[in-house]
Design an enzyme around this catalytic site. Structure first.
Site, PDB file in Angstrom:
ATOM      1  N   HIS A 147      -6.019   3.556   0.311  1.00 32.94           N
ATOM      2  CA  HIS A 147      -5.796   3.739   1.750  1.00 32.94           C
ATOM      3  C   HIS A 147      -6.591   4.999   2.063  1.00 32.94           C
ATOM      4  CE1 HIS A 147      -2.991   3.715   5.454  1.00 32.94           C
ATOM      5  NE2 HIS A 147      -3.762   4.796   5.595  1.00 32.94           N
ATOM      6  N   HIS A 206      -4.437   0.952   8.442  1.00 33.69           N
ATOM      7  CA  HIS A 206      -4.914   0.829   7.069  1.00 33.69           C
ATOM      8  C   HIS A 206      -6.410   0.543   6.998  1.00 33.69           C
ATOM      9  CE1 HIS A 206      -4.684  -0.013   2.732  1.00 33.69           C
ATOM     10  NE2 HIS A 206      -5.666  -0.860   3.007  1.00 33.69           N
ATOM     11  N   ASP A 232      -0.030  16.781  -0.924  1.00 27.90           N
ATOM     12  CA  ASP A 232      -0.356  16.005  -2.122  1.00 27.90           C
ATOM     13  C   ASP A 232       0.707  16.270  -3.188  1.00 27.90           C
ATOM     14  OD1 ASP A 232      -3.252  14.662  -3.311  1.00 27.90           O
ATOM     15  OD2 ASP A 232      -1.718  15.280  -4.758  1.00 27.90           O
ATOM     16  N   HIS A 237      -8.725  14.727   1.595  1.00 26.47           N
ATOM     17  CA  HIS A 237      -8.064  15.871   0.971  1.00 26.47           C
ATOM     18  C   HIS A 237      -8.480  17.131   1.727  1.00 26.47           C
ATOM     19  CE1 HIS A 237      -7.153  13.748  -2.949  1.00 26.47           C
ATOM     20  NE2 HIS A 237      -8.149  12.987  -2.523  1.00 26.47           N
ATOM     21  N   ASN A 285     -12.665  10.592  -1.515  1.00 28.29           N
ATOM     22  CA  ASN A 285     -13.230   9.877  -2.650  1.00 28.29           C
ATOM     23  C   ASN A 285     -13.311   8.390  -2.330  1.00 28.29           C
ATOM     24  OD1 ASN A 285     -13.344  12.222  -4.342  1.00 28.29           O
ATOM     25  ND2 ASN A 285     -11.130  12.042  -4.643  1.00 28.29           N
ATOM     26  N   GLY A 296     -13.558   8.485  -8.345  1.00 28.42           N
ATOM     27  CA  GLY A 296     -12.193   8.690  -8.831  1.00 28.42           C
ATOM     28  C   GLY A 296     -11.117   8.341  -7.829  1.00 28.42           C
ATOM     29  N   CYS A 313       0.860  -1.191   0.000  1.00 30.18           N
ATOM     30  CA  CYS A 313       0.000   0.000   0.000  1.00 30.18           C
ATOM     31  C   CYS A 313       0.894   1.238   0.000  1.00 30.18           C
ATOM     32  CB  CYS A 313      -0.925  -0.004   1.214  1.00 30.18           C
ATOM     33  SG  CYS A 313      -1.770   1.572   1.457  1.00 30.18           S
ATOM     34  N   THR A 368      -8.045   6.754  -6.368  1.00 27.02           N
ATOM     35  CA  THR A 368      -6.906   6.114  -7.034  1.00 27.02           C
ATOM     36  C   THR A 368      -5.974   5.418  -6.049  1.00 27.02           C
ATOM     37  OG1 THR A 368      -5.637   8.178  -6.984  1.00 27.02           O
ATOM     38  CG2 THR A 368      -6.922   7.737  -8.970  1.00 27.02           C
ATOM     39  N   HIS A 391      -8.135   8.348   2.743  1.00 29.72           N
ATOM     40  CA  HIS A 391      -7.477   9.648   2.879  1.00 29.72           C
ATOM     41  C   HIS A 391      -8.490  10.755   2.709  1.00 29.72           C
ATOM     42  CE1 HIS A 391      -7.171   8.315  -1.326  1.00 29.72           C
ATOM     43  NE2 HIS A 391      -7.317   9.590  -1.663  1.00 29.72           N
TER      44      HIS A 391
END
Ligand code: AMP
Ligand code: ZN
Length: 113
Positions: A97, A45, A29, A101, A86, A92, A3, A94, A99
Site C-alpha cells: 500500500h 489504496h 512506523d 517514510h 520504496n 525493499g 491490505c 514490504t 507509503h
C-alpha cells in the site's frame, strides 16, 4: 482485499496516529529507523508508485505538503529529514500500500543505492 495499511486506516489494526485528513493518514512506523519515523499513506489504496497516474497523482502533492507540515510540528524541519517511498523488490518494499517514510531527528545514512 487484504491490505495491512487499509486495515490500519479502518482502525481494524491499531496504530499510533500522527495526522489524518480526508485524503491521507499518518502514523508512527512500528520499527523506527530514526527518532522520527512516520508513514504517510493515501486513504485510497494504491499498491506502490507504479499505480500513480496523471489522474490520481494529486494526492502525492498533498502527501508532500503534509510531510512538510509534520516535519515542522515534529521539530525536524530545520535539522533536516528525508521522505522516501520504496517501490518493488529491489527497493525493499514490504507493504504493498503506497507509503512515504518521513525520517529525521538524527544524521541520516547518506547511502542512496
Ligand atoms: P517498506 O519496507 O518501505 O515497504 O516499509 C514498510 C514499513 O511499514 C516498515 O518500515 C515497517 O516497519 C512498517 N510497518 C509494518 N507493519 C506496521 C504496522 N502494523 N504499524 C506501523 N508500521 C508498520
Ligand atoms: Zn491498502
Amino acid at each position: 482485499m487484504d491490505c495491512l495499511f487499509c486495515s490500519i486506516i479502518k482502525g481494524e489494526i491499531p496504530s499510533t496516529k500522527v495526522y489524518e485528513d480526508e485524503q491521507v493518514y499518518a502514523f508512527k512506523d512500528i520499527n523506527p529507523m530514526a527518532p522520527v519515523h512516520v508513514l504517510i499513506i493515501p486513504k485510497t489504496h494504491l499498491s506502490s508508485i507504479n499505480d500513480v497516474t496523471e489522474e490520481n497523482s494529486a494526492v502525492i502533492a498533498h502527501i508532500y505538503a503534509v510531510a512538510a507540515k509534520l516535519a515542522k510540528a515534529l521539530g525536524i524541519s530545520e535539522s533536516g529529514y528525508r521522505v522516501v517511498s520504496n517501490c518493488g523488490a529491489d527497493a525493499g518494499q514490504t507493504v504493498f500500500h503506497l507509503h512515504f517514510h518521513l525520517l529525521g531527528g538524527k544524521k541520516l545514512n547518506v547511502e542512496m543505492g
